[in-house]
Motif scaffolding. Structure first.
Motif, PDB file in Angstrom:
ATOM      1  N   TYR B 129     -10.588  29.604   0.990  1.00 13.44           N
ATOM      2  CA  TYR B 129     -11.145  28.505   1.711  1.00 13.44           C
ATOM      3  C   TYR B 129     -11.834  27.513   0.582  1.00 13.44           C
ATOM      4  O   TYR B 129     -11.717  26.278   0.702  1.00 13.44           O
ATOM      5  CB  TYR B 129     -12.135  28.918   2.896  1.00 13.44           C
ATOM      6  CG  TYR B 129     -12.593  27.726   3.642  1.00 13.44           C
ATOM      7  CD1 TYR B 129     -11.987  26.496   4.207  1.00 13.44           C
ATOM      8  CD2 TYR B 129     -14.082  27.251   3.228  1.00 13.44           C
ATOM      9  CE1 TYR B 129     -12.763  25.633   4.651  1.00 13.44           C
ATOM     10  CE2 TYR B 129     -14.948  26.174   3.763  1.00 13.44           C
ATOM     11  CZ  TYR B 129     -14.057  25.194   4.608  1.00 13.44           C
ATOM     12  OH  TYR B 129     -14.676  24.371   4.758  1.00 13.44           O
ATOM     13  N   ASN B 133     -10.784  23.472  -0.644  1.00 14.65           N
ATOM     14  CA  ASN B 133     -11.459  22.789  -0.034  1.00 14.65           C
ATOM     15  C   ASN B 133     -12.525  21.947  -1.071  1.00 14.65           C
ATOM     16  O   ASN B 133     -13.489  21.247  -0.586  1.00 14.65           O
ATOM     17  CB  ASN B 133     -12.198  23.194   1.393  1.00 14.65           C
ATOM     18  CG  ASN B 133     -11.093  23.331   2.349  1.00 14.65           C
ATOM     19  OD1 ASN B 133     -10.879  22.427   3.101  1.00 14.65           O
ATOM     20  ND2 ASN B 133     -10.677  24.509   2.451  1.00 14.65           N
ATOM     21  N   GLU B 352     -17.269  33.498  10.461  1.00  9.44           N
ATOM     22  CA  GLU B 352     -17.668  32.261  10.923  1.00  9.44           C
ATOM     23  C   GLU B 352     -18.315  31.329   9.608  1.00  9.44           C
ATOM     24  O   GLU B 352     -19.005  31.853   9.097  1.00  9.44           O
ATOM     25  CB  GLU B 352     -18.560  32.389  11.989  1.00  9.44           C
ATOM     26  CG  GLU B 352     -18.385  33.156  13.411  1.00  9.44           C
ATOM     27  CD  GLU B 352     -19.143  33.872  14.045  1.00  9.44           C
ATOM     28  OE1 GLU B 352     -20.315  34.269  13.204  1.00  9.44           O
ATOM     29  OE2 GLU B 352     -19.041  34.075  15.180  1.00  9.44           O
ATOM     30  N   GLY B 368     -17.178  26.446  12.193  1.00  4.84           N
ATOM     31  CA  GLY B 368     -15.669  26.747  12.043  1.00  4.84           C
ATOM     32  C   GLY B 368     -15.552  28.308  11.530  1.00  4.84           C
ATOM     33  O   GLY B 368     -16.530  29.072  11.912  1.00  4.84           O
ATOM     34  N   ASN B 369     -14.459  28.605  10.887  1.00  4.52           N
ATOM     35  CA  ASN B 369     -14.041  29.965  10.493  1.00  4.52           C
ATOM     36  C   ASN B 369     -13.426  29.856   9.233  1.00  4.52           C
ATOM     37  O   ASN B 369     -12.866  28.742   8.664  1.00  4.52           O
ATOM     38  CB  ASN B 369     -13.667  30.841  11.271  1.00  4.52           C
ATOM     39  CG  ASN B 369     -12.248  30.159  11.862  1.00  4.52           C
ATOM     40  OD1 ASN B 369     -11.266  30.217  11.206  1.00  4.52           O
ATOM     41  ND2 ASN B 369     -12.294  29.544  13.111  1.00  4.52           N
ATOM     42  N   GLU B 371     -10.616  31.028   8.308  1.00  2.00           N
ATOM     43  CA  GLU B 371      -9.118  30.730   8.379  1.00  2.00           C
ATOM     44  C   GLU B 371      -8.846  29.230   8.819  1.00  2.00           C
ATOM     45  O   GLU B 371      -7.894  28.773   8.178  1.00  2.00           O
ATOM     46  CB  GLU B 371      -8.751  31.747   9.618  1.00  2.00           C
ATOM     47  CG  GLU B 371      -8.431  32.953   9.020  1.00  2.00           C
ATOM     48  CD  GLU B 371      -8.070  34.003  10.201  1.00  2.00           C
ATOM     49  OE1 GLU B 371      -7.976  33.634  11.175  1.00  2.00           O
ATOM     50  OE2 GLU B 371      -7.933  35.240   9.630  1.00  2.00           O
ATOM     51  N   GLU B 372      -9.667  28.792   9.817  1.00  2.00           N
ATOM     52  CA  GLU B 372      -9.405  27.247   9.884  1.00  2.00           C
ATOM     53  C   GLU B 372     -10.204  26.077   9.371  1.00  2.00           C
ATOM     54  O   GLU B 372      -9.837  24.986   9.478  1.00  2.00           O
ATOM     55  CB  GLU B 372      -9.294  27.327  11.587  1.00  2.00           C
ATOM     56  CG  GLU B 372      -8.504  28.169  12.269  1.00  2.00           C
ATOM     57  CD  GLU B 372      -8.709  28.106  13.865  1.00  2.00           C
ATOM     58  OE1 GLU B 372      -8.191  27.720  14.584  1.00  2.00           O
ATOM     59  OE2 GLU B 372      -9.886  28.758  13.966  1.00  2.00           O
ATOM     60  N   ILE B 374     -13.480  23.816   8.881  1.00  2.00           N
ATOM     61  CA  ILE B 374     -14.542  23.310   9.681  1.00  2.00           C
ATOM     62  C   ILE B 374     -13.724  22.552  10.985  1.00  2.00           C
ATOM     63  O   ILE B 374     -12.766  21.805  10.791  1.00  2.00           O
ATOM     64  CB  ILE B 374     -15.353  22.232   9.044  1.00  2.00           C
ATOM     65  CG1 ILE B 374     -16.223  23.025   7.964  1.00  2.00           C
ATOM     66  CG2 ILE B 374     -16.051  21.346  10.005  1.00  2.00           C
ATOM     67  CD1 ILE B 374     -16.904  21.996   7.081  1.00  2.00           C
ATOM     68  N   THR B 375     -13.999  23.317  12.188  1.00  2.00           N
ATOM     69  CA  THR B 375     -13.210  22.982  13.368  1.00  2.00           C
ATOM     70  C   THR B 375     -14.189  22.168  14.111  1.00  2.00           C
ATOM     71  O   THR B 375     -13.827  21.317  15.172  1.00  2.00           O
ATOM     72  CB  THR B 375     -12.659  24.066  14.022  1.00  2.00           C
ATOM     73  OG1 THR B 375     -13.744  25.208  14.228  1.00  2.00           O
ATOM     74  CG2 THR B 375     -11.496  24.652  13.359  1.00  2.00           C
ATOM     75  N   ASN B 376     -15.618  22.347  14.312  1.00  2.00           N
ATOM     76  CA  ASN B 376     -16.430  21.885  14.930  1.00  2.00           C
ATOM     77  C   ASN B 376     -17.135  20.755  14.352  1.00  2.00           C
ATOM     78  O   ASN B 376     -18.241  20.574  13.912  1.00  2.00           O
ATOM     79  CB  ASN B 376     -17.740  22.757  15.521  1.00  2.00           C
ATOM     80  CG  ASN B 376     -18.560  22.252  16.713  1.00  2.00           C
ATOM     81  OD1 ASN B 376     -18.453  20.998  16.907  1.00  2.00           O
ATOM     82  ND2 ASN B 376     -19.163  23.069  17.195  1.00  2.00           N
ATOM     83  N   ARG B 377     -16.335  19.476  14.350  1.00  2.00           N
ATOM     84  CA  ARG B 377     -16.888  18.300  13.737  1.00  2.00           C
ATOM     85  C   ARG B 377     -18.014  17.865  14.397  1.00  2.00           C
ATOM     86  O   ARG B 377     -18.856  17.140  13.828  1.00  2.00           O
ATOM     87  CB  ARG B 377     -15.722  17.227  13.984  1.00  2.00           C
ATOM     88  CG  ARG B 377     -14.446  17.494  12.874  1.00  2.00           C
ATOM     89  CD  ARG B 377     -15.054  17.020  11.513  1.00  2.00           C
ATOM     90  NE  ARG B 377     -13.952  17.651  10.571  1.00  2.00           N
ATOM     91  CZ  ARG B 377     -14.434  17.942   9.220  1.00  2.00           C
ATOM     92  NH1 ARG B 377     -15.500  17.521   8.836  1.00  2.00           N
ATOM     93  NH2 ARG B 377     -13.793  18.462   8.404  1.00  2.00           N
TER      94      ARG B 377
END
Lengths: 46, 448
Positions: B129, B133, B352, B368-369, B371-372, B374-377
């Protein structure tokens, strides 16, 4: 100057167009882990 | 904006926007104070102390600085050009610890959750990750953290190897750090760390009684005697590579300069002692009533620092007294803040992502986690607009470009708002900057 000695040579607002590469260390990652300070870090370009 | 101050017999004027620091004679200090130099009625009051010609000569020097954008410099107009990419990671190798430190923000290592160890698989995903990124950024920082990371030492070794294997493929360079309490620091680990870690943070609070009051074993005994010989041995083997012995001070040791002195006398020459991050209700938290005592303590430490650094055998580095007046970061970096949640994330053993280690365990801050990503923008974006020029208290602070806005966790702990910094922390930071400038100036006068 008789009464004033300026300690630094460079100004923060000089040549800002060529700065900002972002290669510098992340502030909190250096030693402290609790209190953010950037004035004591080095620029990677210098 | 300018700031004038004095420590002992030295006087200073700091110009916030140019970052220039002027060591000045007292006559300049008196003229700048309350902007007396602007009004003849005010500056003529100084004729009792200085002759009129000297006052006018000093005013002309002030005017020279103003005319040359060296004092009262206007706000810097800039657009933030640093693209926020993730370039640093705090990897929580364990949520478990072999100490039970009373002030531990990680709740004795577990971060209010279950005990857990980070697996090699999760660590690999975290590294993947990070490299994917980090955009064009070459230097990546990873801190093996915890709990106590050396409880998961074999995984650290595997991850270091994995990180090195990614360097060529992605044109990156990993800088590894480990932060340890020293309990498991045996010869094998010392040698490995010295070879592979760019920096090491060794936790110890200073004097035995200070350390043992807070840093206790599982059986409630002090840890000082268990770690001190390990640290001495480690530092002897470390050579010229970076390290810090790092302590925390609380309201229990407001005389923390004695802890710094103790560590120097033990032979450590890279020392960091920091104010505790704690909730206001904790009895060891630092509060407004402690600020004046602590500011005097920083001055006392500055005197000890100057005295020690005059002798090459006693010289040492105190992290918060380092200040780069010319080789420091650019304005973009100085205004952006610590980078939590934007260029720095903490990873838990279950993968996490949090904005930084200080928020781990407070689940509303999971962004986020591995694998995915940052998901919680909604939460992550809160960390985007916290530059010094976004926060009212910072915008008007003379030290904003030295400090960069303070610790978000402190702001949240005390004010439940990332945009309202912890004011005691601010007071101490300003004092540290003043002391650092004072130390630099004493050196300047010695060398010139």
């Amino acid at each position: 100057m008789k009464y004033i000695k300026t300690l630094n040579k460079n100004k923060l607002n000089d040549n800002i167009s060529i700065k900002g590469c972002g290669e510098c260390q992340t502030s909190c990652q250096s030693a402290c882990k609790t209190s953010c300070t950037v004035g004591n870090q080095k620029c990677e370009q210098k | 904006m300018i700031h004038v101050f004095n420590i002992k017999e030295l006087y200073f004027a700091v110009d916030t926007n140019s970052g220039l620091v002027h060591a000045v004679d007292k006559i300049i200090y008196d003229l700048l104070m309350n902007e007396r130099f602007k009004d003849e009625n005010k500056y003529s009051e100084l004729y009792d102390e200085y002759d009129e010609n000297s006052v006018k000569e000093a005013i002309s020097e002030i005017q020279y600085l103003i005319d040359n954008n060296m004092l009262y410099t206007e706000d810097i107009k800039y657009e933030n050009k640093i693209q926020p990419v993730i370039k640093a990671m705090c990897l929580n190798m364990t949520h478990d610890c072999n100490l039970r430190c009373e002030y531990c923000f990680a709740s004795q290592g577990t971060y209010n959750g279950e005990k857990a160890f980070l697996s090699f698989e999760t660590g690999k995903k975290a590294f993947d990750y990070l490299v994917k990124n980090s955009g064009n950024r070459r230097n990546l920082e990873v801190d093996f953290f915890g709990g106590e990371p050396l409880m998961n030492f074999e995984t650290i070794k595997k991850l270091v190897d994995y990180g090195r294997s990614l360097e060529k493929e992605y044109n990156k360079h990993f800088r590894f750090t480990v932060t340890t309490n020293g309990l498991l620091l045996d010869e094998e680990k010392m040698d490995y760390i010295n070879e592979n870690m760019d920096n090491v943070v060794l936790s110890i609070d200073g004097r035995k009684e200070t350390n043992d009051r807070m840093r206790k074993t599982i059986n409630g005994k002090g840890s000082y005697d268990l770690i001190i010989d390990n640290y001495k041995k480690f530092i002897n083997k470390r050579g010229n590579k970076d390290y810090f012995v790092r302590g925390t001070f609380t309201s229990n040791n407001l005389d923390f300069s004695e802890d710094v002195r103790h560590m120097r006398e033990l032979g450590f020459d890279k020392i960091s002692v920091e104010p505790v991050v704690a909730k206001m209700e904790e009895k060891y938290a630092l509060k407004e009533e402690h600020a004046d005592i602590l500011k005097k303590e920083y001055e006392k430490l500055a005197e000890y620092y100057i005295e020690s650094n005059n002798d090459k055998n006693k010289r040492f580095e105190f992290f918060h007294f380092n200040i780069e007046l010319d080789g420091g970061p650019c304005i973009y970096k100085r205004s952006a803040g610590c980078g939590a949640g934007t260029e720095y994330v903490a990873v838990t053993p279950s993968g996490e992502l949090y904005p930084c280690h200080q928020f781990v365990g407070n689940e509303e801050f999971i962004i986020g986690n591995v694998e995915e990503g940052i998901t919680n923008r909604t939460i992550a974006d809160k960390f985007k607009n916290v530059s010094v020029n976004d926060k009212p208290a910072c915008r008007d602070c003379w030290a904003k470009y030295f400090c960069s806005g303070g610790c978000h966790a402190n702001a949240y702990n005390f004010n439940k708002d990332l945009n309202i910094p912890y004011d005691v922390g601010c007071e101490l930071e300003r004092k540290r900057v003043e002391c650092s400038i004072y130390i630099k100036t004493v050196r300047f006068y010695v060398n010139n």
